[in-house]
Design a protein around this motif. Structure first.
Motif, PDB file in Angstrom:
ATOM      1  N   PHE B 129       0.724  -0.924   0.206  1.00  0.00           N
ATOM      2  CA  PHE B 129       0.008   0.234   0.411  1.00  0.00           C
ATOM      3  C   PHE B 129       1.273   1.547   0.296  1.00  0.00           C
ATOM      4  N   PRO B 130       1.196   1.418  -0.901  1.00  0.00           N
ATOM      5  CA  PRO B 130       2.595   3.204  -1.249  1.00  0.00           C
ATOM      6  C   PRO B 130       2.220   3.889  -1.667  1.00  0.00           C
ATOM      7  N   LYS B 131       2.004   4.945  -1.067  1.00  0.00           N
ATOM      8  CA  LYS B 131       1.459   5.598  -1.254  1.00  0.00           C
ATOM      9  C   LYS B 131       2.141   6.923  -1.968  1.00  0.00           C
ATOM     10  N   LYS B 132       1.666   6.335  -3.693  1.00  0.00           N
ATOM     11  CA  LYS B 132       2.420   6.741  -4.881  1.00  0.00           C
ATOM     12  C   LYS B 132       1.804   7.978  -5.601  1.00  0.00           C
ATOM     13  N   GLU B 133       1.903   8.344  -6.282  1.00  0.00           N
ATOM     14  CA  GLU B 133       1.741   9.777  -7.409  1.00  0.00           C
ATOM     15  C   GLU B 133       0.719   9.196  -8.384  1.00  0.00           C
ATOM     16  N   ILE B 134       0.015  10.547  -8.587  1.00  0.00           N
ATOM     17  CA  ILE B 134      -0.549  10.938  -9.997  1.00  0.00           C
ATOM     18  C   ILE B 134      -0.193  12.256 -10.745  1.00  0.00           C
ATOM     19  N   ASP B 135      -0.294  11.930 -11.746  1.00  0.00           N
ATOM     20  CA  ASP B 135      -0.014  13.213 -12.355  1.00  0.00           C
ATOM     21  C   ASP B 135      -1.177  13.253 -13.332  1.00  0.00           C
ATOM     22  N   VAL B 136      -2.340  14.576 -13.421  1.00  0.00           N
ATOM     23  CA  VAL B 136      -2.768  14.454 -14.475  1.00  0.00           C
ATOM     24  C   VAL B 136      -2.769  15.596 -14.723  1.00  0.00           C
ATOM     25  N   SER B 137      -1.840  15.943 -14.189  1.00  0.00           N
ATOM     26  CA  SER B 137      -1.512  17.965 -14.803  1.00  0.00           C
ATOM     27  C   SER B 137      -1.058  18.065 -16.813  1.00  0.00           C
ATOM     28  N   HIS B 138      -1.137  17.349 -16.898  1.00  0.00           N
ATOM     29  CA  HIS B 138      -1.038  16.682 -18.769  1.00  0.00           C
ATOM     30  C   HIS B 138      -2.962  17.608 -18.943  1.00  0.00           C
ATOM     31  N   TYR B 139      -2.471  18.029 -20.080  1.00  0.00           N
ATOM     32  CA  TYR B 139      -4.140  18.497 -20.406  1.00  0.00           C
ATOM     33  C   TYR B 139      -4.536  16.590 -21.110  1.00  0.00           C
ATOM     34  N   TYR B 141      -2.955  13.936 -21.298  1.00  0.00           N
ATOM     35  CA  TYR B 141      -2.742  12.179 -20.826  1.00  0.00           C
ATOM     36  C   TYR B 141      -2.393  11.857 -19.263  1.00  0.00           C
ATOM     37  N   ALA B 142      -2.514  11.156 -18.161  1.00  0.00           N
ATOM     38  CA  ALA B 142      -2.494  11.481 -17.513  1.00  0.00           C
ATOM     39  C   ALA B 142      -0.958  10.217 -16.722  1.00  0.00           C
ATOM     40  N   ILE B 143      -0.509   9.962 -15.371  1.00  0.00           N
ATOM     41  CA  ILE B 143      -0.090   9.244 -15.209  1.00  0.00           C
ATOM     42  C   ILE B 143      -0.289   8.423 -13.371  1.00  0.00           C
ATOM     43  N   ASP B 144      -0.586   7.326 -13.273  1.00  0.00           N
ATOM     44  CA  ASP B 144      -0.964   7.192 -11.592  1.00  0.00           C
ATOM     45  C   ASP B 144       0.184   6.079 -11.723  1.00  0.00           C
ATOM     46  N   HIS B 145       1.100   6.789 -10.860  1.00  0.00           N
ATOM     47  CA  HIS B 145       2.380   5.470 -10.635  1.00  0.00           C
ATOM     48  C   HIS B 145       1.770   4.148  -9.955  1.00  0.00           C
ATOM     49  N   ASN B 146       0.486   4.466  -9.073  1.00  0.00           N
ATOM     50  CA  ASN B 146       0.356   3.511  -8.086  1.00  0.00           C
ATOM     51  C   ASN B 146       0.120   2.400  -9.098  1.00  0.00           C
ATOM     52  N   ARG B 147       0.132   2.659 -10.790  1.00  0.00           N
ATOM     53  CA  ARG B 147      -0.500   1.347 -11.767  1.00  0.00           C
ATOM     54  C   ARG B 147       1.138   1.081 -12.599  1.00  0.00           C
ATOM     55  N   CYS B 148       2.440   1.781 -11.844  1.00  0.00           N
ATOM     56  CA  CYS B 148       3.335   1.237 -12.539  1.00  0.00           C
ATOM     57  C   CYS B 148       3.676   0.052 -12.346  1.00  0.00           C
ATOM     58  N   VAL B 149       4.051  -1.068 -13.005  1.00  0.00           N
ATOM     59  CA  VAL B 149       5.171  -1.492 -12.820  1.00  0.00           C
ATOM     60  C   VAL B 149       6.325  -1.761 -13.683  1.00  0.00           C
ATOM     61  N   LEU B 150       6.336  -0.410 -14.164  1.00  0.00           N
ATOM     62  CA  LEU B 150       8.432  -0.033 -14.417  1.00  0.00           C
ATOM     63  C   LEU B 150       8.542  -0.965 -15.394  1.00  0.00           C
ATOM     64  N   CYS B 151       8.155  -1.290 -16.425  1.00  0.00           N
ATOM     65  CA  CYS B 151       8.376  -2.112 -17.168  1.00  0.00           C
ATOM     66  C   CYS B 151       9.382  -1.602 -18.425  1.00  0.00           C
ATOM     67  N   THR B 152       9.013  -0.529 -18.401  1.00  0.00           N
ATOM     68  CA  THR B 152      10.440   0.544 -18.978  1.00  0.00           C
ATOM     69  C   THR B 152       9.589   0.845 -20.611  1.00  0.00           C
ATOM     70  N   ARG B 153       9.147   0.410 -20.902  1.00  0.00           N
ATOM     71  CA  ARG B 153       8.164   0.420 -22.210  1.00  0.00           C
ATOM     72  C   ARG B 153       8.390   1.770 -22.279  1.00  0.00           C
ATOM     73  N   CYS B 154       7.193   2.546 -21.517  1.00  0.00           N
ATOM     74  CA  CYS B 154       7.261   4.043 -22.036  1.00  0.00           C
ATOM     75  C   CYS B 154       8.051   4.585 -21.973  1.00  0.00           C
ATOM     76  N   VAL B 155       9.530   3.713 -20.829  1.00  0.00           N
ATOM     77  CA  VAL B 155      11.104   5.076 -21.620  1.00  0.00           C
ATOM     78  C   VAL B 155      11.810   4.617 -22.872  1.00  0.00           C
ATOM     79  N   ARG B 156      11.366   3.516 -22.964  1.00  0.00           N
ATOM     80  CA  ARG B 156      12.296   2.955 -24.126  1.00  0.00           C
ATOM     81  C   ARG B 156      11.175   3.245 -25.607  1.00  0.00           C
ATOM     82  N   VAL B 157      10.508   2.906 -25.632  1.00  0.00           N
ATOM     83  CA  VAL B 157       9.103   4.034 -26.768  1.00  0.00           C
ATOM     84  C   VAL B 157       9.615   5.528 -27.105  1.00  0.00           C
TER      85      VAL B 157
END
Lengths: 167, 237, 175, 473, 537
Positions: B129-139, B141-157
């Motif tokens: 139950f970590p307290k992770k952030e959600i970044d909804v600042s982009h008009y 897109y958004a990222i919810d770190h709670n659901r990130c599995v650190l696969c790094t696909r986003c980093v690579r693409v």
């Protein structure tokens, strides 16, 4: 011919010259990132967004990558350092001799957790996995000096004297 | 290029020497679970789901980065491998805050699908139950770190295909986290081209379009192999 | 008449959706009425958990000291314990509160969003645990039926299998 | 010295609560309370979430009336978009909301309360449930199951899922209605209409058997709140939010966006459920009731033919008579009838199959309030968002909450009347529970409870110190 | 430079040293610096100056003398007396006693096992030469081996063969045959190749490499240069922890001096062979001890390991063939070249040749740096060299191999120290940390301590290590707090197996070792901490 990229340092602070010299020594290649971050930290005491951004641009490193590197290595700090700090060694030899109790005592004395800085910025309580002075265990590094022969009581006193003398 | 013949689960197969065990398994309809791997991006061997047994080696090998070899005998689905794979998924479930029921990717999530496929119906591990952030600042897109599995696909693409390298991983260990630029809010990223590829390759609901409600974030990563092929064609000219 | 299978359903910190999905087996509930005896449930009036129950379906995570005491007691008096739905199995939506201290939640509900007598209730109401936990982290669980909620037909199939003395073959699906 | 009787858990209600009854040495009930013993924190942990997730997230408050939450939440989100949403989307939402009411009312009447009504308040507790009812009257039980199933099937046919569908979204609904789904629902209408008419025929003659209960089942004057159309007919989706006084006189129409000026929330030390009150009258004078009783006491007519007739029959009872919460059951059956008729009407609207069912927009307002009429009464969702659409604050006032004060007072009223502290009988206690059941409280809504202790009695002295505990386990 | 010129440099220095009657060698390694040796050295210099003895007596800063727990230490040459726990106020007495026998009050007797049972190869010159002066090093034979291979009779293949035949194995932990590694890199196609010296000594409880780098930096440079010659590399990197300030400073100085002297750089000793060395500072990441992570770090990236194969020998720094050895391994090279592989393989055991440096610490009377022949028993090290357990306590376990190693109990103390035997006990040789624990130590706490370390140091790339270490830490915490259940023990054991089998790199694969070894030998300590499951309320 490609127009060379000119990235000016954030300010005319002389310390940027040292940083720049480091980058120049490595031909402004991306691989100089860690060495350059060392130079920044040595000059400024920590890495802030401004310096990370400058170094990243100058070395043609993506900003997210520079940030990733800066946060991967525990030696780098993104926060300004405290005036005084005490790094308690938690190496095996020190641990066996109760250095965790020293952390606890300091933590209680200054009301901060390990890894934190007091609100007034005077004192930071840190720990290290081994400072390589196992023969003297338990040890701590107080403001850069290795101190040995420690107990939870005397470390609090040693640190207390430094923090209170206001130097 | 030389071709190697070998066995996968007793079946005779062949592959070019630059192909991986995973390539050949897929070619032969042998199912291997993967999470970090995605066709079109450099394999990193990080999720460990595609590990296989190779006769004669006491180590398990990640199929995505193991090149085929003449005469190798690969086992893809032993009881031991199944057990380890389930444990890996369990680890992901407890590491973040995966609330499938209210996730934008519910029904379109690779983690959820893999759990179903591999029979993970609960985890014995300790929910963190970590307290992770959600970044909804982009008009958009958004990222919810709670659901990130650190696969790094986003980093690579973002680095390999789009060339923006807006994403990278910060911190380390259990505190690792993907960031845009200098961990700046996404909206303030100077490098993001808003191309949206990261959204499409994300296996979970970590990266999503803000216009999508729960269960509506379908993913489409079919553009990847196409982009890769076109790049090769373009570069060959 | 053969001995009826004694079934209980309990409800900890969930939304009752799993119980509703249990009811979504519709007429089947009445069809199997001669084979099961619903001995303890929000649907029936027995207020004391029986000595021994064959099967207990539990919905919801363990959220308060009452929940914890309750499930420990139930485990002692039940042969097969089935975690019904994501809340019991993972904590699910209610566990989203785990990211906040209980005090922060009470602050929002009883101080910020209240007009009279602004303070957290403290009489009779049970102490909330700092974090909601899945049932199986508190007591051993025998069968898991994930879903939010598990669809009626899935519950039906599992029940029918259990009534026939078989372990249900469940294809788990969270969410 | 005081004895306290604790009824724990209160059963056959949606969620679990506890009742405590204090009895003095003379055996008289001196006080009684209803307690809700769980708190879940939706208002807090929704912080930071993108607003579009709110409808489905908030629906998890309750598995009995998830659609009511979906609708109220989506309406609040519509306000954040600040756009007009397509008419067809509104119609579809209405159908879903009414279907939800039908299934929930069927659950309340047949699964939860009918066992008391049909078998009697003093019947064997082991039989007082849907199974016991099935033994006594299989057809009635099956009819009840069928009615609930109908409601659930409408929800499933519209949204793809019976419980916790995600179909209602900010700006409308996610998918249009298919002709197949419409036709399948319409085909079921005659059957369920007949079932409901039969149910009314079964219920109305029973009223006379419960005169004593009617007298004391939370039978007192209160204000009422609920939605209504301008013409005085029933509305559950977007009518006027109205307050009438204890005599049925119009007090005020409330703009939901300014609800905070009129509705306050009080905290009681002994319950996790807050007690809303009408602010101009203050706490606790501002007591009011919501739900089917409130709606049908306020309405001039239902708006559909069969329901109009049924309502007329109900309203032939005196206004004072209709203050008893016992009539929640009656009004619930009428609303089911209304609901079925209304679904039929709405499904026959010309644009019902339109593909244009969602307005697309980004966040345009920083605050939104959404109101719907849930089966149990008015449901209110209020969100604030940051400039990016991330939730910064939420407040929910749920239907059961509005009735909290009335339930608490009703418990006292009933307990005082039925309970003799010298000789406590199960049937007496069941009546105290039954008064709660009339309200059909949904305690999973935002709070809900379970207690681990069976019935027990505590002996307390005047300072509240427990002297002795009699455990019945 | 011909042999005579080369030999003269050392010879001149030896003569100059001999001209001075007394040498006071003060340890200036980190350990003694921490206990105040700098002030001692200053005061000694002042005393010498005050007595005008400069022609007769010289105060030198030297490297580690071994017994770090008794610092500051100094030695008097040629008397070969040792003083311990010297304070500045002792200086006058020390100087006054020169030539009249030792000051008994502070004398450190050498008639015990600590001094008698060590066999110094790597540390042969530690404590004798001035690490900041290349001439001092050359007076003690530095660069002789390099001179030999580059200018005289040895071809690169000869060098590789010599190392292979010596039986030297990697001293960084895993014990991979050094010769084989060299041969692989040597056989790679010509082109850019790199030599990397792994000085990222991050194990808690280890300071061998630090001492070597501080005490005899030229020996490392020489070993690297020989390796470069053997495999055909022209550039080298020393990756050293940023925390090792003194080591960095001395290595920097040593590189500068060696370049100036022609021992490094272009055309070494006027031969066609060129080799340059650069330092790269680590920045606090234990995982960078793993070779692929270390390479990433030198490249300026996050220290994430990557799957092997390809091994660095095939594709290392910037994709080029790279030879990575640890500090102590390189420090063994020059003596092997000079004395021959047979000499080396005659020490130690058949499969584990040579000596090993250990950092002996914890609950033992004599703590410090020791070098012993492989095959010596743990008991000899702890009871004889270490002088047993202090304060009347009983021995409980010795931890070897740091976070990748294990705890060895009393019943296995007679095991010979070699790669295979330690592995068979569920531990590893590791880089040489050896921490002794007495009966006051809780083995569950020790296991948790190492797990916390691994959790903090996990890079986070692969799931089993990232999450598994955190999960095991949590479970171990339950044991420490006596809140564990039977199920927790089962789960802990399953996690140990799964994490070690599926992790990407050595850190994760070996992270469960301390748990597994304590479970193996001290299981009862875990069982004692289990509470009966689910007590009814």
């Amino acid at each position: 011919m490609v127009r060379p990229i000119e990235v000016a340092p954030p300010s005319d602070d002389k310390r940027w010259r040292i940083v720049n010299a480091t980058m120049r020594r490595y031909g402004y290649k991306p691989q100089a990132l860690i060495e350059t971050l060392h130079a920044v930290q040595e000059s400024f005491g920590f890495l802030d967004d401004e310096s990370l951004s400058f170094v990243a641009r100058r070395l043609n490193v993506p900003m997210s990558k520079a940030y990733g590197v800066a946060t991967f290595y525990h030696f780098f700090s993104l926060k300004p350092p405290a005036k005084h700090n005490c790094v308690v060694c938690l190496g095996t030899a020190c641990y066996i001799k109760g250095s965790d109790q020293m952390v606890k005592a300091l933590s209680e004395a200054h009301d901060i957790e390990e890894g934190e800085i007091t609100p007034d910025g005077e004192f930071a309580l840190l720990s290290a996995h081994c400072v390589g002075a196992c023969g003297l265990a338990p040890v701590a590094v107080v403001d850069g000096e290795i101190v040995s022969g420690l107990t939870p009581e005397n470390i609090v006193k040693i640190v207390g004297e430094r923090v209170s003398d206001g130097s | 290029m030389p071709v190697k013949t070998f066995k996968i689960d007793g079946q005779d197969v062949s592959g070019r020497e630059d192909e991986t065990v995973l390539d050949i398994a897929r070619e032969n309809n042998v199912f291997l679970p993967t999470l970090c791997n995605i066709e079109g991006l450099k394999p990193v061997g990080a999720c460990r789901l595609c590990m296989v047994e190779v006769k004669g080696s006491n180590k398990l090998l990640p199929a995505c980065v193991t090149k085929v070899e003449e005469g190798m005998e690969v086992t893809t689905n032993s009881e031991r491998l199944q057990k380890y794979r389930r444990m890996i998924l369990e680890m992901l479930f407890v590491e973040g805050n995966h609330v499938c029921s209210v996730c934008v990717a519910n029904g379109h999530c690779e983690l959820q699908w893999l759990a179903e496929k591999l029979g993970v119906d609960h985890t014995r591990l300790n929910y963190m139950f970590p307290k992770k952030e959600i970044d909804v600042s982009h008009y958009r897109y958004a990222i919810d770190h709670n659901r990130c599995v650190l696969c790094t696909r986003c980093v690579r693409v973002c680095g390999e295909i789009e060339g923006a390298h807006t994403w990278d991983v910060s911190g380390r260990g259990i505190n690792a986290k993907v960031v845009t630029d200098l961990n700046t809010p996404w909206a303030l990223s100077e490098t993001c081209t808003e191309c949206g590829k990261c959204i499409q390759v994300c296996p979970t609901g970590a990266l999503f379009k803000k216009s999508r409600a729960v269960g509506e974030m379908t993913k489409d990563d079919h553009f990847l192999p196409y982009l890769k092929t076109m790049r090769e064609v373009d570069n060959a000219e | 008449m053969p001995n009826k299978v004694k079934v209980a359903t309990v409800w900890l910190d969930g939304c009752s959706g799993c119980h509703m999905s249990f009811l979504d087996i519709d007429g089947v509930l009445l069809d199997i009425a001669d084979r099961i005896d619903l001995v303890y449930s929000p649907l029936v009036d027995n207020k004391v958990f029986p000595d021994m129950v064959d099967l207990t379906l539990v919905e919801g995570g363990v959220s308060s000291v009452d929940d914890r005491a309750k499930i420990i007691k139930i485990r002692k008096h039940t042969k097969l314990l089935l975690s019904l739905g994501d809340c019991a199995i993972t904590g699910n939506v209610p566990a989203m509160r785990n990211r906040y201290p209980v005090a922060a939640i009470e602050e929002r509900a009883y101080i910020e969003n209240a007009d009279v007598n602004q303070h957290a209730p403290n009489l009779i109401v049970p102490e909330l645990l700092p974090q909601i936990q899945p049932v199986h982290t508190v007591v051993p669980v025998d069968i898991y039926l994930p879903g939010c909620p598990p669809p009626g037909p899935v519950i039906r199939d599992a029940l029918v299998a259990l009534l026939n003395g078989e372990m249900p073959n469940i294809s788990p699906r969270f969410g | 010295m005081t004895n306290t009787i604790t009824i724990d858990p209160v059963t056959r209600i949606e969620g679990h609560g506890k009742i405590t009854i204090e009895i003095n040495d003379a055996g008289e009930v001196t006080n009684a309370h209803f307690h809700v013993t769980q708190l879940r924190g939706f208002e807090k942990f929704s912080e930071g979430r993108p607003f579009r997730e709110m409808p489905a997230l908030m629906a998890r408050i309750c598995g009995i009336c998830p659609v009511s939450h979906l609708v109220a939440s989506a309406k609040a989100c519509d306000e954040l978009l600040a756009v007009r949403i397509p008419e067809t989307a509104i119609t579809l939402r209405k159908i879903l909301n009414i279907a939800q009411m039908v299934q929930s009312h069927a659950l309340s009447v047949f699964y939860l309360s009918a066992p008391d009504l049909m078998l009697g308040m003093d019947a064997d507790p082991g039989k007082r449930n849907i199974f016991g009812m099935y033994e006594a009257d299989p057809q009635l039980a099956r009819n009840g199951v069928r009615l609930r199933q109908f409601g659930q099937q409408v929800i499933e046919r519209l949204s793809g899922k019976r419980i916790h569908p995600n179909w209602v979204v900010a700006g409308g609904v996610s998918d249009p209605l298919t002709p197949e789904a419409r036709d399948a629902i319409l085909a079921d209408i005659p059957e369920v209409k007949q079932i409901t008419l039969d149910a009314l025929k079964w219920f109305i003659p029973m009223i006379d058997q419960y005169r004593e209960e009617i007298k004391v089942f939370a039978n007192f004057p209160t204000m009422y709140m609920g939605m209504i159309n301008a013409d005085g007919s029933l509305e559950h989706y977007d009518g006027i939010l109205r307050i009438v006084d204890a005599d049925g006189n119009h007090v005020r129409d409330i703009d939901p966006r300014h609800y905070q000026e009129y509705i306050g929330e009080a905290v009681e030390d002994h319950s996790f459920l807050k007690s809303p009150f009408y602010k101009p009258l203050g706490y606790p004078q501002g007591i009011y009731r919501v739900g089917p009783l409130a709606r049908l006491n306020m309405a001039t007519h239902a708006g559909t033919p069969l329901a109009d007739e049924a309502l007329k029959e109900y309203q032939s009872l005196a206004w004072e008579e209709r203050q008893s919460s016992f009539y929640f059951h009656y009004t619930r059956l009428i609303e089911i009838l209304y609901g079925i008729e209304r679904i039929e009407e709405l499904l026959n609207e010309p644009d019902i199959l339109s593909e244009h069912v969602q307005a697309l927009a980004n966040v345009n307002a920083s605050e939104g309030v959404g109101v719907s009429e849930a089966p149990r009464g008015t449901l209110l969702h209020h969100y604030k968002v940051d400039e990016y659409g991330g939730i910064t604050w939420a407040n929910l006032i749920i239907a059961t909450g509005h009735n909290n004060m009335a339930m608490d007072r009703g418990v006292f009223q009933t307990a005082k009347h039925f309970i003799d502290g010298k000789k406590i009988e199960e049937g007496m206690l069941n009546r105290v529970e039954a008064v709660i059941r009339t309200f059909d409280p949904c305690l999973s809504c935002s709070t809900h409870a379970i207690g681990q202790m069976p019935l027990h009695i505590e002996l307390k002295d005047q300072d509240g110190t427990v002297l002795d505990v009699l455990q019945r386990d | 430079m011909d042999r005579e010129e080369f030999e003269q440099i050392g010879q001149k220095r030896r003569e100059a040293d001999a001209a001075v009657e007394y040498h006071i060698n003060v340890c200036t390694s980190s350990g003694c610096v921490a206990s105040g040796s700098a002030a001692v050295k200053e005061s000694l210099e002042a005393e010498v100056k005050a007595r005008d003895l400069k022609h007769k007596c010289r105060v030198n800063g030297v490297g580690c003398l071994g017994l770090c727990g008794s610092g500051p230490i100094l030695s008097i040459q040629p008397e070969d007396a040792l003083y311990q726990k010297v304070k500045p106020q002792d200086s006058a007495e020390i100087v006054d006693h020169l030539g009249q026998g030792p000051v008994e009050r502070i004398e450190l007797k050498q008639d015990n096992a600590f001094f008698q049972q060590q066999q110094r190869v790597v540390l042969a010159n530690a404590g004798k030469l001035d690490p900041e002066d290349i001439e001092s090093a050359m007076a003690h034979g530095a660069y002789r081996a390099l001179y030999k291979v580059t200018t005289e009779e040895m071809y690169p293949t000869d060098v590789v063969r010599e190392i292979t035949q010596s039986g030297l194995r990697g001293r960084g932990g895993a014990g991979y045959p050094t010769g084989l590694k060299w041969a692989t890199v040597a056989k790679m196609d010509e082109g850019l190749k790199y030599i990397v010296c792994n000085g990222d000594e991050g194990d808690p409880g280890a300071f061998m490499d630090r001492s070597i780098m501080e005490s005899d930096p030229h020996r490392i440079l020489e070993g690297m240069a020989i390796a470069a010659y053997a495999v055909g590399a022209s550039e080298g990197y020393i990756y050293i922890r940023a925390e090792y300030g003194l080591g960095i400073q001395r290595l920097k100085k040593a590189i500068r001096q060696a370049e100036k002297m022609g021992c490094l750089g272009k055309n070494i000793f006027d031969s066609p062979f060129s080799f340059s060395v650069q330092l790269r500072l680590g920045a606090g990441a234990f995982v960078c001890g793993e070779e692929t992570a270390l390479i990433a770090s030198i490249e300026g990236q996050r220290g994430n390991p990557r799957p092997r194969p390809p091994y660095p020998a095939m594709s290392g720094l910037w994709g080029h063939s790279t030879l990575i050895n640890n500090v102590e391994t390189f420090a063994n090279i020059a003596p092997i070249i000079l004395n021959g592989s047979e000499w080396f393989s005659s020490m130690g055991t058949e499969k584990s040749a040579g000596t090993k440096v250990f950092a002996l610490s914890g609950k033992v009377n004599r703590v410090g740096l020791i070098e012993v022949p492989m095959g010596i028993s743990l008991r000899e090290i702890i009871e004889e060299i270490g002088g047993g357990i202090p304060d009347g306590h009983a021995f409980k376990a010795v931890q070897t191999g740091g976070p990748s190693g294990g705890c060895i109990p009393e019943e296995h103390l007679d095991t010979p120290v070699d790669y295979e035997s330690l592995r068979a006990l569920g531990s590893i040789m590791g880089s040489g940390g050896m921490v002794v624990m007495d009966d006051t130590s809780s083995m569950v706490s020790v296991a948790r301590y190492f797990m916390e370390f691994c959790m903090d140091e996990s890079c986070g790339k692969c799931i089993p290590c990232r999450v598994g270490t955190a999960q095991m830490y949590e479970l171990l915490t339950r044991f420490v707090n006596k809140e564990a259940t039977e199920a927790d023990l089962t789960l802990l054991e399953e996690l140990c197996e799964m994490v070690s089998q599926t992790s990407l790199c050595g850190l994760g694969q070996s992270a469960p070792n301390p748990v597994m070894s304590t479970l193996r030998y001290f299981r009862e300590e875990y069982l004692e901490r289990i509470t009966p499951a689910h007590e009814p309320a």
